[in-house]
Each structure stands twice: as C-alpha cells, then as structure tokens.
Scaffold this active site. Structure first.
Site, PDB file in Angstrom:
ATOM      1  N   HIS A 178       0.826  -1.204   0.000  1.00 46.51           N
ATOM      2  CA  HIS A 178       0.000   0.000   0.000  1.00 46.51           C
ATOM      3  C   HIS A 178       0.863   1.258   0.000  1.00 46.51           C
ATOM      4  O   HIS A 178       2.095   1.199   0.060  1.00 46.51           O
ATOM      5  CB  HIS A 178      -0.951   0.010   1.203  1.00 46.51           C
ATOM      6  CG  HIS A 178      -0.284  -0.001   2.547  1.00 46.51           C
ATOM      7  ND1 HIS A 178       0.502   1.029   3.016  1.00 46.51           N
ATOM      8  CD2 HIS A 178      -0.292  -0.930   3.537  1.00 46.51           C
ATOM      9  CE1 HIS A 178       0.933   0.753   4.224  1.00 46.51           C
ATOM     10  NE2 HIS A 178       0.477  -0.444   4.565  1.00 46.51           N
ATOM     11  N   CYS A 232       3.374  -4.742   6.579  1.00 50.82           N
ATOM     12  CA  CYS A 232       3.057  -4.620   5.152  1.00 50.82           C
ATOM     13  C   CYS A 232       4.296  -4.204   4.365  1.00 50.82           C
ATOM     14  O   CYS A 232       5.343  -3.902   4.931  1.00 50.82           O
ATOM     15  CB  CYS A 232       1.959  -3.581   4.944  1.00 50.82           C
ATOM     16  SG  CYS A 232       0.399  -3.985   5.759  1.00 50.82           S
TER      17      CYS A 232
END
Length: 426
Positions: free
Chosen positions: A152, A160
């Site tokens: 992202h 992430c």
C-alpha cells in the site's frame, strides 16, 4: 541577479529533495491525478513496454526482495516470457528477514501468493492497496495467521510492504491493466533477498534457511524459464512445476510427483553453476559474520528523509545499508557492550563461519530434497537461453500464456490440468 540565482538554486534543491523523498522510482504529480483508480501509466513506461514488445494489458508478476528493499514488476512479452519493466524502492517494511508467523509479529510475509482482482482495494486509507493474499494455503497448513497484509501507499508499515503514494499508483495501474486484459491471478513472489549463491551463503546459518531453500526452488524455476512457476502445496510444503499423480492437499502427504524432463535438465545445469558459486562464496566469507540490523537501525540510516514530511512518512531503509560484515572480535565486542547495557543479543544476527558451515548440497542432492526427480526418459535437444546464471537449456513454452485469461472449453479435473496452467487457488 544574485537573488535570482539563489532562488533558482533553492528550486533545484527542492526538486531534488522531492525525488529523494519519493525514492526516485515514480514520477507522477499526485496533485494532477483526477481518478487514482483509472490513472494511466506514465508515457515513459508505456514506451518502455512497446520497446520490449509487451502488450499493454499482458500479464504481470510481482517480485519483492526484503533485504534489498526492492519491488519489481515483471510483464509478459509477446513471446510469453516475462521481463522486468519497472523496479521500485520499497519505502517501508517492518520486522526482520523471515516469514510472517502470527498476528501482531510485525513481520512482512515471505512466500508465493496469488492476487486476484478482489485483492485490489481502491478505497484504502493508505491511498491505494493490494492485499498480499496472506495467509495462503502453505501458511494456513503451517498454522500461520495474520490479517490485512498489504502492498500500500503512505510509506508506513506494520507488517506490510509500504510504498509512496506515487509508487502504489503505478503498481496498482500495472495490476489493473493486466486484469483488464484477462489475467485471473497475479503471482507475488515475496522473497527475503535475491536468492543468489552469495546471498544464500551469507545467510546459511539463519533459522529460516530451510524455508528459504524451499522457496528458492520456485525462484530458480522462474530464473530458468522466465515464466511464473505453477505453485502447489502438499505435505505442508511448497512444490513448483510438479505433475501430481493424484489429488494435492496442503496438509496431507504429497502424492507421487514428477518433473518434465526438459525442466529437470535445465535446472540441473543451473544448479551446477550455483554449486560452484556457493562454494566460492563460502570461501570468500571465511570467518566473517553478517550482522542483520534491527528495524530501528534501518530507520536511523534514512532518518534524514523524514525532514519536512508528514508524521506518517516513515521510510525504513534496507538491511544492506544498515547491516555489515564483521570480524569475530568486532562482533564479540559489540555483544559484550550490549549485554553490559542490559540489551539482549539481537535475534537477527546471522553467523557466516566456515567452521560450522555444512557441505553445500550437490545439484543431484538438492533436486532429490526438493522433490525434483531425475528424468528417466531420453532428453531431446533443446535450444539455449540466457539466464542470470549463464546459458542453459530452454524449457518448451506453450502457445498460451499460463496466466492469460482463457476459459477452458470444458471442465477439466484437477488431476488432468495442463502442466503449465497456473493455479488460481492459492
């Protein structure tokens, strides 16, 4: 006049700082983006695709290297082989080298994941996002868990792979266009590092080494064929480009499996070159120790990039920038100093000592360990192709791209699926 020169110099400095902040791997001005979900790829990338004979909507594959902090987009050319079209500097990833095990461990996933259109999130609070697909069948079979592991924007990570907003805008567009072209599943190869002989030797004492050897088989298959490997899970292990004699179940023992003769031959040649390079790398390391840095140490290296940016912007840097090879005496002195200060020995320290180094497996041994049986049928002459390890036998390429959308004319049972058909269920 002098004031004009000063103003111009400041303008140039500001522009350069902007490139640095965005890691110089994306160039779109976000203030001019009207629809981020449908934003087209920059003209420069489109021109590069045309030069490489890549249709705009042909399939893609994503490769991530934690240690180097890189995310690569590979795209299918008209000949159905994949070539790299764009490389991005990962802005932030948390944790250390090694796979994600459980919710809350701040680890970014490692392994092979299948991304479908449903994994795209156009409404992410991190600008745009693509779910990694963790946990996949391998993770689930081994009791690993975690949620919302993404690629992202926003350059801030807690498990992430976080990019800048400019970068994720392009990455999202690559996936969107490939899905529009009919691709049903994009393969994500999330790797600890480029799995070269030198890097494997440097990390051979890691607690994760056996896991890395297993996923390296998939890495090698791609290096040889330049095609995303067919991935399956059985016996709680990954298998790559294997033809199964019966049903495959992630938690159950693997059925009898075989490898196409041409692929066996190509991998054997590839592995012989690897063995020589591995032994050379071990000798070169000697008694040197690789110190794997903590996330805090990685952040410290790039702290200057945060100046003038919003609080959410938190680049973590690469392990290669913050880590280092050390002598035994240097390492011992550092550990004693940390213990005196009440700090525990870092769990990410990797030892590279020849005194305890196992003998590198031969190509034949590795093929047996990784369920790559030796072909018993005569080998037909095949053309050669340039790979990262030099020239090797080429694997026959089917007419249809394995990731291209092509609905079968009639239902096909799992056991009779064509070998090169990529499995969407992962």
């Amino acid at each position: 006049m002098r004031l004009k020169h000063i103003a111009f110099a400041l303008l140039v400095a500001t522009a350069l700082t902007g490139c640095n902040d965005t890691l110089d791997s994306a160039s779109t001005d976000l203030t001019k983006v009207k629809n981020k979900v449908e934003q087209p790829l920059p003209a420069k990338i489109v021109a590069d695709m045309q030069a490489k004979n890549m249709p705009r909507t042909s399939p893609i594959m994503i490769r991530i290297y934690k240690e180097e902090g890189k995310l690569e987009i590979w795209k299918a050319k008209a000949d159905n082989r994949f070539d790299m079209i764009k490389s991005y500097d990962i802005c932030a990833w948390s944790g250390k080298l090694g796979p994600k095990i459980k919710e809350g461990d701040r680890q970014a996933p490692e392994g092979f994941y299948s991304l479908t259109p449903a994994h795209l999130n156009p409404n992410s609070k991190y600008y745009l996002a693509i779910n990694t697909g963790f946990p996949n069948r391998y993770d689930a079979a081994n009791g690993r868990n975690g949620t919302n592991l993404m690629i992202h924007g926003a350059c801030s990570s807690s498990g992430c792979y976080s990019m800048t907003d400019e970068q994720i805008l392009e990455i999202y567009a690559f996936a969107r266009d490939a899905f529009k072209g009919g691709q049903t599943a994009v393969q994500l190869q999330a790797l600890p590092f480029r799995m070269t002989a030198e890097n494997m030797a440097r990390h051979r004492e890691s607690e994760h080494y056996d896991f890395w050897k297993m996923i390296k088989v998939g890495y090698d298959n791609f290096e040889v064929t330049k095609r995303p490997p067919e991935v399956a899970v059985c016996g709680k292990k990954y298998t790559f480009n294997q033809q199964a004699s019966g049903p495959v179940n992630a938690a159950a023992a693997c059925p009898e499996m075989s490898t196409p003769p041409a692929l066996v031959s190509a991998l054997s040649s590839y592995n012989k070159t690897y063995d020589v390079a591995y032994e050379k790398a071990v000798g070169k390391l000697g008694t040197k120790i690789w110190y794997e840095p903590t996330e805090a140490e990685r952040k410290a290296v790039v702290a200057a990039k945060r100046k003038g940016r919003e609080l959410a912007y938190a680049p973590t840097g690469t392990s290669l920038e913050a880590g280092k090879l050390m002598s035994q005496s240097e390492f011992q002195a550092m550990m004693e100093k940390r213990m005196a200060a009440g700090q525990p020995k870092p769990a990410t320290t990797q030892l590279a000592s020849t005194s305890t180094a196992p003998r590198p497996a031969t190509a034949a041994e590795r093929m047996k360990q990784d369920r790559l049986p030796t072909a018993s049928t005569p080998q037909a002459a095949t053309p050669t192709v340039e790979t990262a390890q030099g020239k090797t036998s080429a694997v026959p390429v089917p007419e249809q791209n394995p990731l291209a959308y092509a609905a079968p004319a009639a239902p096909v049972s799992e056991a009779k699926k064509p070998f090169w058909k990529f499995w969407d269920k992962q």
